[in-house]
Design a protein around this motif. Structure first.
Motif, PDB file in Angstrom:
ATOM      1  N   ILE A   1      28.961  45.355 -12.558  1.00 16.76           N
ATOM      2  CA  ILE A   1      29.659  46.637 -12.548  1.00 16.76           C
ATOM      3  C   ILE A   1      30.719  46.564 -11.444  1.00 16.76           C
ATOM      4  CG2 ILE A   1      29.476  49.127 -12.339  1.00 16.76           C
ATOM      5  CD1 ILE A   1      27.953  47.965 -14.720  1.00 16.76           C
ATOM      6  N   SER A   2      31.986  46.609 -11.842  1.00 17.44           N
ATOM      7  CA  SER A   2      33.089  46.559 -10.882  1.00 17.44           C
ATOM      8  C   SER A   2      33.485  47.981 -10.500  1.00 17.44           C
ATOM      9  CB  SER A   2      34.296  45.821 -11.479  1.00 17.44           C
ATOM     10  OG  SER A   2      33.972  44.473 -11.742  1.00 17.44           O
ATOM     11  N   CYS A   3      33.615  48.202  -9.189  1.00 16.93           N
ATOM     12  CA  CYS A   3      33.957  49.526  -8.664  1.00 16.93           C
ATOM     13  C   CYS A   3      35.277  49.382  -7.903  1.00 16.93           C
ATOM     14  CB  CYS A   3      32.859  50.045  -7.744  1.00 16.93           C
ATOM     15  SG  CYS A   3      31.204  49.890  -8.451  1.00 16.93           S
ATOM     16  N   ASN A   4      36.322  50.038  -8.410  1.00 18.86           N
ATOM     17  CA  ASN A   4      37.658  49.837  -7.863  1.00 18.86           C
ATOM     18  C   ASN A   4      38.197  51.128  -7.272  1.00 18.86           C
ATOM     19  OD1 ASN A   4      40.764  49.789  -8.058  1.00 18.86           O
ATOM     20  ND2 ASN A   4      40.229  47.652  -8.424  1.00 18.86           N
ATOM     21  N   TYR A   5      38.631  51.039  -6.005  1.00 19.58           N
ATOM     22  CA  TYR A   5      39.282  52.171  -5.347  1.00 19.58           C
ATOM     23  C   TYR A   5      40.588  51.688  -4.726  1.00 19.58           C
ATOM     24  CZ  TYR A   5      40.325  55.850  -1.975  1.00 19.58           C
ATOM     25  OH  TYR A   5      40.957  56.837  -1.254  1.00 19.58           O
ATOM     26  N   LYS A   6      41.695  52.224  -5.201  1.00 18.00           N
ATOM     27  CA  LYS A   6      43.015  51.873  -4.667  1.00 18.00           C
ATOM     28  C   LYS A   6      43.237  50.362  -4.661  1.00 18.00           C
ATOM     29  CE  LYS A   6      44.251  56.143  -3.507  1.00 18.00           C
ATOM     30  NZ  LYS A   6      45.374  56.845  -4.135  1.00 18.00           N
ATOM     31  N   ASN A   7      42.845  49.712  -5.767  1.00 15.03           N
ATOM     32  CA  ASN A   7      43.004  48.259  -5.937  1.00 15.03           C
ATOM     33  C   ASN A   7      42.087  47.442  -5.042  1.00 15.03           C
ATOM     34  OD1 ASN A   7      44.871  48.588  -7.956  1.00 15.03           O
ATOM     35  ND2 ASN A   7      46.647  48.181  -6.685  1.00 15.03           N
ATOM     36  N   VAL A   8      41.144  48.077  -4.361  1.00  9.05           N
ATOM     37  CA  VAL A   8      40.109  47.355  -3.622  1.00  9.05           C
ATOM     38  C   VAL A   8      38.844  47.426  -4.466  1.00  9.05           C
ATOM     39  CG1 VAL A   8      38.738  47.222  -1.521  1.00  9.05           C
ATOM     40  CG2 VAL A   8      41.138  47.924  -1.408  1.00  9.05           C
ATOM     41  N   SER A   9      38.280  46.262  -4.759  1.00  6.54           N
ATOM     42  CA  SER A   9      37.170  46.221  -5.699  1.00  6.54           C
ATOM     43  C   SER A   9      35.932  45.598  -5.078  1.00  6.54           C
ATOM     44  CB  SER A   9      37.568  45.419  -6.952  1.00  6.54           C
ATOM     45  OG  SER A   9      36.562  45.481  -7.929  1.00  6.54           O
ATOM     46  N   VAL A  10      34.780  46.129  -5.451  1.00  4.76           N
ATOM     47  CA  VAL A  10      33.501  45.569  -5.031  1.00  4.76           C
ATOM     48  C   VAL A  10      32.583  45.587  -6.253  1.00  4.76           C
ATOM     49  CG1 VAL A  10      32.569  47.796  -4.264  1.00  4.76           C
ATOM     50  CG2 VAL A  10      31.665  45.671  -3.287  1.00  4.76           C
ATOM     51  N   ASP A  11      31.701  44.593  -6.328  1.00  6.23           N
ATOM     52  CA  ASP A  11      30.871  44.438  -7.521  1.00  6.23           C
ATOM     53  C   ASP A  11      29.406  44.747  -7.240  1.00  6.23           C
ATOM     54  OD1 ASP A  11      33.057  43.661  -8.975  1.00  6.23           O
ATOM     55  OD2 ASP A  11      32.698  41.511  -8.722  1.00  6.23           O
ATOM     56  N   LEU A  12      28.761  45.259  -8.251  1.00  2.00           N
ATOM     57  CA  LEU A  12      27.318  45.456  -8.242  1.00  2.00           C
ATOM     58  C   LEU A  12      26.737  44.573  -9.339  1.00  2.00           C
ATOM     59  CD1 LEU A  12      24.616  46.899  -7.637  1.00  2.00           C
ATOM     60  CD2 LEU A  12      25.344  48.710  -9.197  1.00  2.00           C
ATOM     61  N   ALA A  13      25.887  43.621  -8.929  1.00  6.91           N
ATOM     62  CA  ALA A  13      25.262  42.708  -9.894  1.00  6.91           C
ATOM     63  C   ALA A  13      23.935  43.312 -10.356  1.00  6.91           C
ATOM     64  CB  ALA A  13      25.037  41.335  -9.264  1.00  6.91           C
ATOM     65  N   ILE A  14      23.775  43.389 -11.662  1.00  6.51           N
ATOM     66  CA  ILE A  14      22.560  43.987 -12.225  1.00  6.51           C
ATOM     67  C   ILE A  14      21.905  43.001 -13.185  1.00  6.51           C
ATOM     68  CG2 ILE A  14      21.658  45.809 -13.730  1.00  6.51           C
ATOM     69  CD1 ILE A  14      23.704  47.689 -12.601  1.00  6.51           C
ATOM     70  N   THR A  15      20.613  42.826 -13.005  1.00  3.41           N
ATOM     71  CA  THR A  15      19.812  42.053 -13.943  1.00  3.41           C
ATOM     72  C   THR A  15      18.913  43.025 -14.695  1.00  3.41           C
ATOM     73  OG1 THR A  15      19.805  40.110 -12.496  1.00  3.41           O
ATOM     74  CG2 THR A  15      18.123  40.213 -14.204  1.00  3.41           C
TER      75      THR A  15
ATOM     76  N   GLY B   1      23.006  44.626  -5.495  1.00  6.56           N
ATOM     77  CA  GLY B   1      22.314  44.024  -6.626  1.00  6.56           C
ATOM     78  C   GLY B   1      21.066  44.802  -6.979  1.00  6.56           C
ATOM     79  N   GLU B   2      20.812  44.936  -8.274  1.00  4.92           N
ATOM     80  CA  GLU B   2      19.652  45.687  -8.745  1.00  4.92           C
ATOM     81  C   GLU B   2      18.975  44.927  -9.889  1.00  4.92           C
ATOM     82  OE1 GLU B   2      18.213  48.670  -7.772  1.00  4.92           O
ATOM     83  OE2 GLU B   2      19.567  48.585  -6.040  1.00  4.92           O
ATOM     84  N   SER B   3      17.642  44.977  -9.892  1.00  5.27           N
ATOM     85  CA  SER B   3      16.856  44.477 -11.024  1.00  5.27           C
ATOM     86  C   SER B   3      16.272  45.690 -11.731  1.00  5.27           C
ATOM     87  CB  SER B   3      15.740  43.546 -10.542  1.00  5.27           C
ATOM     88  OG  SER B   3      16.279  42.361  -9.988  1.00  5.27           O
ATOM     89  N   LEU B   4      16.695  45.898 -12.967  1.00  8.04           N
ATOM     90  CA  LEU B   4      16.296  47.078 -13.717  1.00  8.04           C
ATOM     91  C   LEU B   4      15.645  46.666 -15.029  1.00  8.04           C
ATOM     92  CD1 LEU B   4      19.549  49.185 -13.151  1.00  8.04           C
ATOM     93  CD2 LEU B   4      17.415  49.326 -11.864  1.00  8.04           C
ATOM     94  N   VAL B   5      15.168  47.654 -15.749  1.00 13.14           N
ATOM     95  CA  VAL B   5      14.495  47.433 -17.028  1.00 13.14           C
ATOM     96  C   VAL B   5      15.255  48.209 -18.098  1.00 13.14           C
ATOM     97  CG1 VAL B   5      12.331  47.791 -18.296  1.00 13.14           C
ATOM     98  CG2 VAL B   5      12.268  47.093 -15.900  1.00 13.14           C
TER      99      VAL B   5
ATOM    100  N   ASP C   1      16.432  51.941 -18.183  1.00 11.28           N
ATOM    101  CA  ASP C   1      16.560  52.459 -16.819  1.00 11.28           C
ATOM    102  C   ASP C   1      17.979  52.963 -16.575  1.00 11.28           C
ATOM    103  OD1 ASP C   1      13.988  52.008 -16.092  1.00 11.28           O
ATOM    104  OD2 ASP C   1      14.375  50.299 -14.765  1.00 11.28           O
ATOM    105  N   THR C   2      18.111  53.847 -15.593  1.00  9.07           N
ATOM    106  CA  THR C   2      19.426  54.267 -15.103  1.00  9.07           C
ATOM    107  C   THR C   2      19.482  54.018 -13.600  1.00  9.07           C
ATOM    108  OG1 THR C   2      18.708  56.550 -14.736  1.00  9.07           O
ATOM    109  CG2 THR C   2      19.708  56.027 -16.879  1.00  9.07           C
ATOM    110  N   PHE C   3      20.706  53.872 -13.108  1.00  8.95           N
ATOM    111  CA  PHE C   3      20.898  53.685 -11.669  1.00  8.95           C
ATOM    112  C   PHE C   3      22.189  54.383 -11.261  1.00  8.95           C
ATOM    113  CE2 PHE C   3      22.755  51.426  -8.031  1.00  8.95           C
ATOM    114  CZ  PHE C   3      21.702  51.563  -7.120  1.00  8.95           C
TER     115      PHE C   3
END
Length: 366
Positions: A241-255, A186-190, A193-195
């Motif tokens: 932001i959903s990150c998918n590798y070989k049908n395995v997915s993990v999410d990054l929550a951004i505010t 999780g990230e808090s950005l403005v 911004d880029t990450f």
């Protein structure tokens, strides 16, 4: 509406069952197919007034069937489809799970005599829409079924809506266990911004070098992500932001928060008399101005100072300095009769900004 349509409408209303055509809820009539025993297949018929084509999936009581044939009912707007139960297979190139009608190839015959029993081949009937396999590169057309990996040795694409793939056993399928982890959850950005997302992937606990990861933003109006995992923020809000590798997915929550607009501060000043020839008994008044985004600030308080030589002249009464207001001072050449340079520094007490820095004022004498 024809009589036949009215007949089917009543049959479906009173004897039909609820299910799905693809992902759409529907009510239709299901009957046993007369050719089931002859072909040794469990065939069923479905009758509906909805769109129906080969390769469509039918769900009845959580069991998935595939439409393998369709025909228009004569003198009716209804369609009759032939369906068979479909089993789960995996397309190995994409690790995509789909459902297919699966038939074991029983044997090879010549002149009515069975020459060889074939235990390692299956025919897989799948929708064309779910597969891009072609016969041009069979080594890349692998199918995982019931613990085995099968090479697609032939692909029949002559039928509308479906592919018939003959698969030959290649090897026991060793299940791959894939993982993906990110450098942040999780990230808090403005805004603006880029990450950079840094992902680590493993295949059966072995780190994968240069993995191909699919990044997806849930709302590109708030933030986008490119194929390298660089997130760019555009507007305030929450995005995943959903990150998918070989049908395995993990999410990054951004505010994303609104970017604070920084006020542009500027200054100006003016002397009432020339400071290049301030003669004896003459007075010049310095007035300073502060601007916020181009608009005159309502308040400005200044402090001022002189160099050491000038301060000595002030202490001796030869120069008189008087504060006129919070933002102005007067400087009088009281008795300096020879050409003398004095140096003035003025600062904004609120910000500490130097408005004048050792500004030279020339005392010209008589």
């Amino acid at each position: 509406m024809s009589r036949k349509d009215i007949f089917y409408q009543h049959l479906i209303a009173f004897q039909g069952i609820d299910g799905k055509i693809n992902d759409n809820d529907c009510r239709f009539l299901v009957t046993e197919n007369d050719d089931s025993k002859e072909n040794e297949f469990d065939l069923k018929n479905i009758i509906t007034d909805k769109s129906l084509k080969k390769g469509d999936y039918i769900t009845i009581d959580s069991i998935i069937y595939m439409v393998i044939d369709t025909q228009k009912v004569i003198d009716s707007s209804y369609i009759k489809g032939t369906i068979r139960e479909a089993l789960k297979i995996t397309l190995e190139s994409t690790l995509q799970d789909i459902h297919a009608v699966v038939d074991k190839v029983k044997g090879v015959y010549t002149q009515g005599q069975q020459l060889v029993e074939v235990h390692d081949q299956y025919n897989f009937i799948i929708p064309k829409s779910s597969c891009s396999y072609t016969s041009a590169t069979p080594q890349n057309n692998l199918i995982i079924y019931s613990g085995g990996s099968y090479d697609a040795i032939s692909i029949d694409d002559s039928k509308e809506g479906i592919l018939i793939i003959t698969g030959r056993f290649n090897s026991i399928c060793v299940p791959h266990i894939y993982t993906i982890t990110l450098n942040s959850s999780g990230e808090s950005l403005v805004e603006t911004d880029t990450f950079q997302i840094v992902a680590s992937c493993t295949d059966n606990s072995v780190v994968v070098e240069n993995p191909t990861i699919i990044y997806t933003s849930s709302d590109e109006a708030i933030a986008t992500v490119n194929s390298a995992g660089l997130v760019t923020c555009f507007s305030a809000g929450s995005v995943t932001i959903s990150c998918n590798y070989k049908n395995v997915s993990v999410d990054l929550a951004i505010t994303v928060e609104e970017k604070t607009v920084e006020t542009v501060i500027s200054y100006n000043y003016a002397f009432s008399q020339s400071i290049t020839q301030l003669k004896t008994y003459m007075t010049t008044t310095l007035t300073t101005f502060k601007y916020l985004d181009g608009v005159v600030a309502p308040t400005l308080h200044i402090d001022y100072s002189f160099d050491a030589n000038t301060q000595a002249l002030i202490n001796s009464g030869k120069i008189v300095v008087t504060r006129k207001s919070d933002s102005s001072i007067s400087i009088k050449n009281a008795s300096v009769s020879t050409v003398t340079n004095i140096y003035l520094t003025v600062i904004d007490t609120e910000t500490g900004t130097k408005i004048l820095d050792n500004k030279a004022i020339v005392l010209a004498g008589m």
